[in-house]
Design an enzyme around this catalytic site. Structure first.
Site, mmCIF file in Angstrom:
data_model
loop_
_atom_site.group_PDB
_atom_site.id
_atom_site.type_symbol
_atom_site.label_atom_id
_atom_site.label_comp_id
_atom_site.label_asym_id
_atom_site.label_seq_id
_atom_site.Cartn_x
_atom_site.Cartn_y
_atom_site.Cartn_z
ATOM 1 C CD GLU A 1 -2.816 -1.146 2.452
ATOM 2 O OE1 GLU A 1 -4.041 -1.259 2.304
ATOM 3 O OE2 GLU A 1 -2.277 -1.082 3.553
ATOM 4 C CB CYS B 1 3.078 7.379 3.314
ATOM 5 S SG CYS B 1 3.575 6.155 4.510
ATOM 6 C CB CYS C 1 7.827 -5.129 8.030
ATOM 7 S SG CYS C 1 9.217 -4.268 8.816
ATOM 8 C CB CYS D 1 7.446 -2.944 15.755
ATOM 9 S SG CYS D 1 9.129 -2.501 15.242
ATOM 10 C CB CYS E 1 3.960 -1.947 13.468
ATOM 11 S SG CYS E 1 3.995 -1.656 11.693
ATOM 12 C CB CYS F 1 1.808 6.032 11.294
ATOM 13 S SG CYS F 1 3.086 6.878 10.402
HETATM 14 N N1 SAH Z 1 10.128 0.463 9.291
HETATM 15 C C1 SAH Z 1 10.238 1.880 9.300
HETATM 16 C C2 SAH Z 1 9.176 2.604 8.491
HETATM 17 C C3 SAH Z 1 7.762 2.135 8.542
HETATM 18 S S1 SAH Z 1 6.678 2.590 9.841
HETATM 19 C C4 SAH Z 1 10.240 2.389 10.721
HETATM 20 O O1 SAH Z 1 9.958 1.609 11.619
HETATM 21 O O2 SAH Z 1 10.561 3.547 10.938
HETATM 22 C C5 SAH Z 1 6.538 4.316 9.941
HETATM 23 C C6 SAH Z 1 6.324 4.794 11.373
HETATM 24 O O3 SAH Z 1 5.058 4.387 11.904
HETATM 25 C C7 SAH Z 1 7.362 4.230 12.334
HETATM 26 O O4 SAH Z 1 7.806 5.259 13.171
HETATM 27 C C8 SAH Z 1 6.567 3.222 13.095
HETATM 28 O O5 SAH Z 1 7.152 2.900 14.325
HETATM 29 C C9 SAH Z 1 5.238 3.906 13.217
HETATM 30 N N2 SAH Z 1 4.140 3.024 13.605
HETATM 31 C C10 SAH Z 1 4.032 1.704 13.378
HETATM 32 N N3 SAH Z 1 2.881 1.232 13.881
HETATM 33 C C11 SAH Z 1 2.249 2.277 14.439
HETATM 34 C C12 SAH Z 1 0.998 2.420 15.109
HETATM 35 N N4 SAH Z 1 0.200 1.386 15.261
HETATM 36 N N5 SAH Z 1 0.666 3.643 15.536
HETATM 37 C C13 SAH Z 1 1.486 4.703 15.336
HETATM 38 N N6 SAH Z 1 2.652 4.633 14.705
HETATM 39 C C14 SAH Z 1 3.043 3.433 14.271
#
Ligand code: SAH
Length: 390
Positions: free
Chosen positions: A106, A119, A126, A130, A133, A357
């Site tokens: 996406e 974005c 991935c 985390c 996420c 995000c």
């Molecule tokens: N892998 C990279 C980029 C993708 S995520 C990274 O981790 O930076 C982009 C941003 O969204 C990251 O800062 C990530 O930690 C954040 N993110 C992921 N899941 C989220 C959520 N459920 N709520 C808010 N931010 C989130």
């Protein structure tokens, strides 16, 4: 070259056919010559590609009898729209793309007064795991090719130019690598993408360095390599906790590279580029939003060329976690500012279309067609930035 842990071993299966955007200018010229055409046609094809022209019939500066052959060989369609979803009065548009092997990714285009940001995804799924996420819950399917990543930005630029987004024709101004995937775990292709985003026409989108943001969990060797290679784009580090004990659980790669090492690498990047980095911090109720953690974060970043971007957690389906309540958010901001750290709270676009995000999880939103994938008998480990990672 540092050997990398297993988490980087992205399957190579499903990589798409060759595309002009994967090639250097010299390689593209050679490929065109091999097809019996003058080398300058590579520039013509590039101009069409970066303008979002996909129909060979519209490439009228290329002789009619060569268009199909050239387009087929060098501009294969790699991204198919499965659907668009819009939100925020048509100013936010999420696109679900199907790749040639059935993998889904996406991208999200967001229009604001005076700028438009896309974005983009750098991987299907991935591998960073985390727990808060949505993409992290899927695991890694594969790296995207440079052309697949660049194609998302090109499509967004064309959508803006064509007036497909509410507000009339406009220009794509910003690109953030905050879609699916860990961009620095797909280093060579992401670097190629950066070149294409920054290069002026006909070889790229001509964006400015500060308008491009690479967001990472903190892969220290890759941050250092980016520092050495001088792309000077904006760096965002997804910190989410100021202390190793909590960060080990929220961003599991922290067990490999600690908070201190990540911040040291980001500081070196800032010194080299003269550019402030962003520290991304998703505020999760009662997990990382305590006043003492705000103070720890303030202490960690005081006096540094850094800016904190707080993101109230976007809860993902089935998650036990929730966003911090407003008073906790305000207290967190106040403590950081009191420590002298520039802090903003991110506006969350596209929440109602799961476009915010951390909510991108393409495989959950449609059924994936069954495709027979040629699975290699042995997965080759991909070394970060090794030549074989092209
Ligand atoms: N892998 C990279 C980029 C993708 S995520 C990274 O981790 O930076 C982009 C941003 O969204 C990251 O800062 C990530 O930690 C954040 N993110 C992921 N899941 C989220 C959520 N459920 N709520 C808010 N931010 C989130």
């Amino acid at each position: 070259m540092t050997a990398l842990p297993l988490v980087f071993d992205a399957p190579r299966r499903g990589m798409p056919p060759r595309h002009l955007a994967d090639l250097t200018r010299e390689e593209a010229r050679a490929a065109v010559t091999e097809l019996g055409q003058p080398a300058f046609r590579a520039d013509q094809l590039a101009r069409h590609f970066y303008r979002g022209v996909t129909d060979p019939a519209q490439m009228t500066d290329v002789p009619a009898d060569a268009r199909e052959t050239l387009a087929e060989a060098l501009l294969p369609g790699l991204l198919t729209v499965v659907r668009h979803q819009t939100a925020d009065d048509g100013r936010t548009r999420k696109t679900l793309w199907r790749l040639h092997d059935g993998a889904l990714v996406e991208s999200v285009l967001m229009r604001y007064p005076g700028r438009a940001t896309v974005c983009i995804s750098s991987q299907a799924g991935c591998g960073m795991a985390c727990p808060f996420c949505a993409t992290g819950q899927q695991g890694l399917t594969r790296n995207l090719s440079a052309a697949e990543i660049i194609g998302q930005a090109v499509a967004a630029a064309a959508a803006m130019a064509n007036g497909d987004i509410q507000g009339g024709p406009g220009r794509l101004s910003n690109v953030v690598f905050m879609g699916m995937g860990e961009p620095l775990a797909n280093y060579a292709r992401v670097r190629k993408t950066l070149d294409a985003l920054l290069a002026p026409a006909p070889h790229g989108l001509g964006l400015s360095q500060r308008a491009v943001t690479v967001s990472t969990v903190g892969l220290v060797p890759a941050i250092r390599r980016l520092t050495d290679e001088g792309r000077n784009v904006t760096l965002a580090v997804s910190l989410h906790a100021p202390d190793d004990e909590l960060r080990d659980t929220l961003v599991p790669i922290n067990t490999r590279w600690k908070v201190g090492e990540v911040i040291d690498a980001a500081d070196a990047y800032a010194r080299k580029t003269g550019r402030r980095y962003s520290v991304e911090y998703a505020l999760i109720r009662d997990v990382n939003d305590q006043p003492f953690r705000a103070d720890l974060l303030g202490k960690l970043l005081a006096g540094k060329l850094a800016h904190v971007n707080l993101i109230p957690l976007n809860p993902t389906p089935g998650s036990k976690w929730d966003a911090s309540p407003l008073p906790a958010q305000r207290e967190f901001v106040a403590r950081l500012r009191a420590a002298g750290v520039a802090t903003t709270v991110r506006d969350t676009r596209g929440q109602d279309i799961d476009g915010a995000c951390g909510q991108l999880a393409a495989a959950d939103s449609v059924s994936v067609p069954a495709v027979a994938l040629p699975v290699p008998a042995v997965e080759e480990p991909v070394e970060l930035g090794a030549e074989g990672d092209e």
